[in-house]
Design a protein around this motif. Structure first.
Motif, short mmCIF file in Angstrom:
data_model
loop_
_atom_site.label_atom_id
_atom_site.label_comp_id
_atom_site.label_asym_id
_atom_site.label_seq_id
_atom_site.Cartn_x
_atom_site.Cartn_y
_atom_site.Cartn_z
N SER A 180 -13.67 -2.20 -3.13
CA SER A 180 -13.43 -0.82 -3.53
C SER A 180 -14.25 0.10 -2.64
CB SER A 180 -13.80 -0.61 -5.00
OG SER A 180 -15.20 -0.58 -5.14
N LEU A 181 -13.86 1.33 -2.57
CA LEU A 181 -14.58 2.31 -1.76
C LEU A 181 -15.62 3.06 -2.57
CD1 LEU A 181 -11.62 3.71 0.36
CD2 LEU A 181 -13.36 2.06 1.04
N GLN A 182 -15.82 2.66 -3.81
CA GLN A 182 -16.83 3.28 -4.66
C GLN A 182 -18.21 2.77 -4.26
OE1 GLN A 182 -16.43 5.66 -6.89
NE2 GLN A 182 -14.25 5.71 -6.45
N PRO A 183 -19.16 3.69 -4.01
CA PRO A 183 -20.52 3.23 -3.67
C PRO A 183 -21.22 2.65 -4.89
CG PRO A 183 -20.46 5.61 -3.87
CD PRO A 183 -19.04 5.13 -4.01
N ILE A 184 -22.16 1.78 -4.62
CA ILE A 184 -22.94 1.15 -5.69
C ILE A 184 -24.12 2.06 -6.01
CG2 ILE A 184 -24.34 -0.84 -6.33
CD1 ILE A 184 -22.59 -2.47 -4.37
N ILE A 185 -24.25 2.46 -7.27
CA ILE A 185 -25.35 3.33 -7.70
C ILE A 185 -26.55 2.47 -8.02
CG2 ILE A 185 -26.12 4.98 -9.44
CD1 ILE A 185 -23.21 5.90 -9.67
N VAL A 186 -27.65 2.71 -7.30
CA VAL A 186 -28.88 1.95 -7.48
C VAL A 186 -29.73 2.56 -8.59
CG1 VAL A 186 -31.00 1.19 -6.36
CG2 VAL A 186 -28.86 1.21 -5.09
N ALA A 187 -29.81 3.91 -8.63
CA ALA A 187 -30.63 4.59 -9.63
C ALA A 187 -29.99 5.92 -9.99
CB ALA A 187 -32.04 4.81 -9.10
N GLU A 188 -30.22 6.35 -11.22
CA GLU A 188 -29.73 7.63 -11.71
C GLU A 188 -30.91 8.35 -12.34
OE1 GLU A 188 -26.53 9.29 -14.96
OE2 GLU A 188 -26.33 7.26 -14.20
N MET A 189 -31.15 9.59 -11.90
CA MET A 189 -32.31 10.34 -12.37
C MET A 189 -31.90 11.77 -12.72
SD MET A 189 -34.86 9.09 -9.35
CE MET A 189 -33.60 9.42 -8.14
N GLU A 190 -32.81 12.47 -13.37
CA GLU A 190 -32.64 13.89 -13.67
C GLU A 190 -33.49 14.67 -12.67
OE1 GLU A 190 -31.37 17.28 -15.88
OE2 GLU A 190 -30.72 15.22 -16.03
N THR A 191 -32.93 15.71 -12.08
CA THR A 191 -33.67 16.55 -11.15
C THR A 191 -33.52 18.00 -11.57
OG1 THR A 191 -34.04 17.01 -8.80
CG2 THR A 191 -31.76 16.82 -9.51
N LYS A 192 -34.39 18.85 -11.09
CA LYS A 192 -34.38 20.27 -11.44
C LYS A 192 -33.96 21.09 -10.22
CE LYS A 192 -36.11 19.57 -15.53
NZ LYS A 192 -35.25 19.58 -16.67
N ILE A 193 -33.06 22.05 -10.43
CA ILE A 193 -32.61 22.94 -9.36
C ILE A 193 -33.17 24.33 -9.68
CG2 ILE A 193 -30.62 24.00 -8.25
CD1 ILE A 193 -29.06 21.46 -8.89
N PRO A 194 -34.04 24.88 -8.80
CA PRO A 194 -34.64 26.18 -9.08
C PRO A 194 -33.67 27.32 -8.78
CG PRO A 194 -35.45 25.33 -7.00
CD PRO A 194 -34.58 24.26 -7.60
N SER A 195 -33.88 28.44 -9.45
CA SER A 195 -33.12 29.66 -9.21
C SER A 195 -33.99 30.58 -8.36
CB SER A 195 -32.77 30.31 -10.55
OG SER A 195 -32.04 31.48 -10.34
N LEU A 196 -33.67 30.70 -7.05
CA LEU A 196 -34.50 31.40 -6.07
C LEU A 196 -33.65 32.30 -5.18
CD1 LEU A 196 -36.40 28.22 -4.80
CD2 LEU A 196 -37.34 29.91 -6.36
N THR A 197 -34.33 33.19 -4.46
CA THR A 197 -33.67 33.90 -3.37
C THR A 197 -33.72 32.99 -2.15
OG1 THR A 197 -35.69 34.95 -2.58
CG2 THR A 197 -34.44 36.14 -4.27
#
Length: 189
Positions: free
Chosen positions: A130-147
């Motif tokens: 299959s062409l689906q990549p193998i996921i090694v890890a799944e995490m939560e990340t934060k995206i800041p609201s910036l200029t």
């Protein structure tokens, strides 16, 4: 200010912890205004000591530095010098940023994935199943609201090659990154 001073598989004594606190207090008092907490991690890599420091500023920005040396105090002093240089470079912009922003930087949650590399597929002559990549890890990340300017400053302070952020002006997700020619690239979809 809160400190978290730890060692990875090495013992951190009281004298080193006191040294770290006094040096960081002196340096951050000149530039940052109101830092909230600092994390300093010492480790050993072969014959050298490694010091990694992250300081969280009250505006939501982070300053990061890392240094290597044969002695543990020298590793911290090198790390402190790097952070001092970064904060000195951005002192005016940090103060301007703090005046304009009445509240800390808003962070939104996002999923982050680590995918397996395709090193093994070159050894196989057959097509992968299959062409689906193998996921090694799944995490939560934060995206800041910036200029955009704040995002570039945050990327430089943290020593990151790329930073994903939500643009305050356009309310969309943008990316700033360091180009191979040394300039900064900005992706605004």
């Amino acid at each position: 200010m809160r400190y978290q001073i730890t060692g990875k598989q090495i013992d951190i004594g009281e004298a080193l912890q006191t040294h770290v606190k006094t040096e960081l207090d002196g340096m951050l008092g000149k530039y940052a205004g109101r830092p909230t907490d600092a994390t300093v991690v010492f480790s050993k890599s072969a014959h050298e000591f490694v010091c990694e420091a992250v300081v969280h500023l009250s505006t939501g920005l982070n300053a990061t530095a890392k240094a290597h040396a044969t002695e543990i105090y020298s590793a911290f002093d090198g790390c402190c010098e790097k952070m001092d240089k970064q904060l000195r470079r951005y002192k005016r912009r940090l103060k301007d940023h703090h005046k304009d922003r009445t509240e800390p930087v808003e962070l939104i949650g996002a999923s982050s994935y680590i995918l397996a590399s395709d090193l093994n597929t070159h050894e196989q002559e057959n097509e992968p199943e299959s062409l689906q990549p193998i996921i090694v890890a799944e995490m939560e990340t934060k995206i800041p609201s910036l200029t955009v300017g704040e995002a570039v400053m945050q990327m430089e302070l943290a020593g990151l090659p790329v930073l994903v952020f939500r643009n305050d002006k356009k309310d969309g997700v943008n990316v700033v990154y360091r180009r191979e020619d040394g300039n900064i690239g900005w992706i605004d979809p």
